[in-house]
Design a protein around this motif. Structure first.
Motif: not given
Length: 143
Positions: A12, A19, A23, A26, A39
Motif C-alpha cells: 500500500f 492511509t 485502505t 476500502d 493494514v
C-alpha cells in the motif's frame, strides 16, 4: 510440491493512520476483513487510541465472526464515545450474534433512537421478537 498459486503480498502506498484508514475501509467494503486487519494492526501499534482505526478493526472482527474481540473493542469504544450510534449498534449486533439478546437490546434501542436509521429500528424489532419468543426479559425491562 506445492502447486498452489501464491498471491503477492499487499503493498500500500503512503504511511500513517490516514492511509491505513482509507485502505482498510476500502478492503472492508470489498469484504476482505483479513487483509484489512493486516493494514490496521501496524497502524494501531503506532496509534493505539485512534478511534477510527479501532472502529474499523471492530468491523473487521464482526465480518470474520470473531465476536469476542469485536465485543471487547466495541464495549471499550462505547465507554469512550457513548453518543456514537454506529458503535452502539455494532455492539448490539455483536451481542445479538452471540445470542445475548437481553444485553443487546438496550444498545440497539439507543442506536435506533439516536440515528433514526430504519436498519437500526429493524434490529430492535428483531431482537424484541426473539426475546418474546423465548420469554426472556431484556435488561431494560428489569430496571
Amino acid at each position: 510440491m506445492d502447486d498452489e498459486l501464491q498471491a503477492p503480498p499487499l503493498i500500500f502506498p503512503g504511511r500513517g493512520p490516514e492511509t491505513a484508514y482509507r485502505t482498510a475501509h476500502d478492503l472492508l467494503a470489498r469484504r476482505a476483513p483479513r487483509e484489512a486487519l493486516e493494514v490496521l494492526e501496524p497502524a494501531l501499534a503506532e496509534e493505539p487510541g485512534n478511534t477510527g482505526l479501532r472502529s474499523l478493526r471492530a468491523l473487521a472482527y464482526l465480518l470474520r465472526a470473531q465476536l469476542g474481540p469485536a465485543e471487547a473493542e466495541l464495549a471499550a469504544l462505547v465507554e469512550e464515545r457513548p453518543d456514537d450510534d454506529w458503535v452502539r449498534h455494532a455492539l448490539g449486533r455483536s451481542l445479538e450474534r452471540q445470542s445475548r439478546l437481553a444485553e443487546a437490546l438496550p444498545h440497539l434501542r439507543l442506536a435506533a433512537a439516536m440515528s433514526g436509521d430504519p436498519e437500526h429500528e429493524l434490529a430492535v424489532l428483531r431482537v424484541e421478537r426473539r426475546l418474546a419468543e423465548t420469554g426472556e426479559r431484556s435488561f431494560d425491562d428489569l430496571a
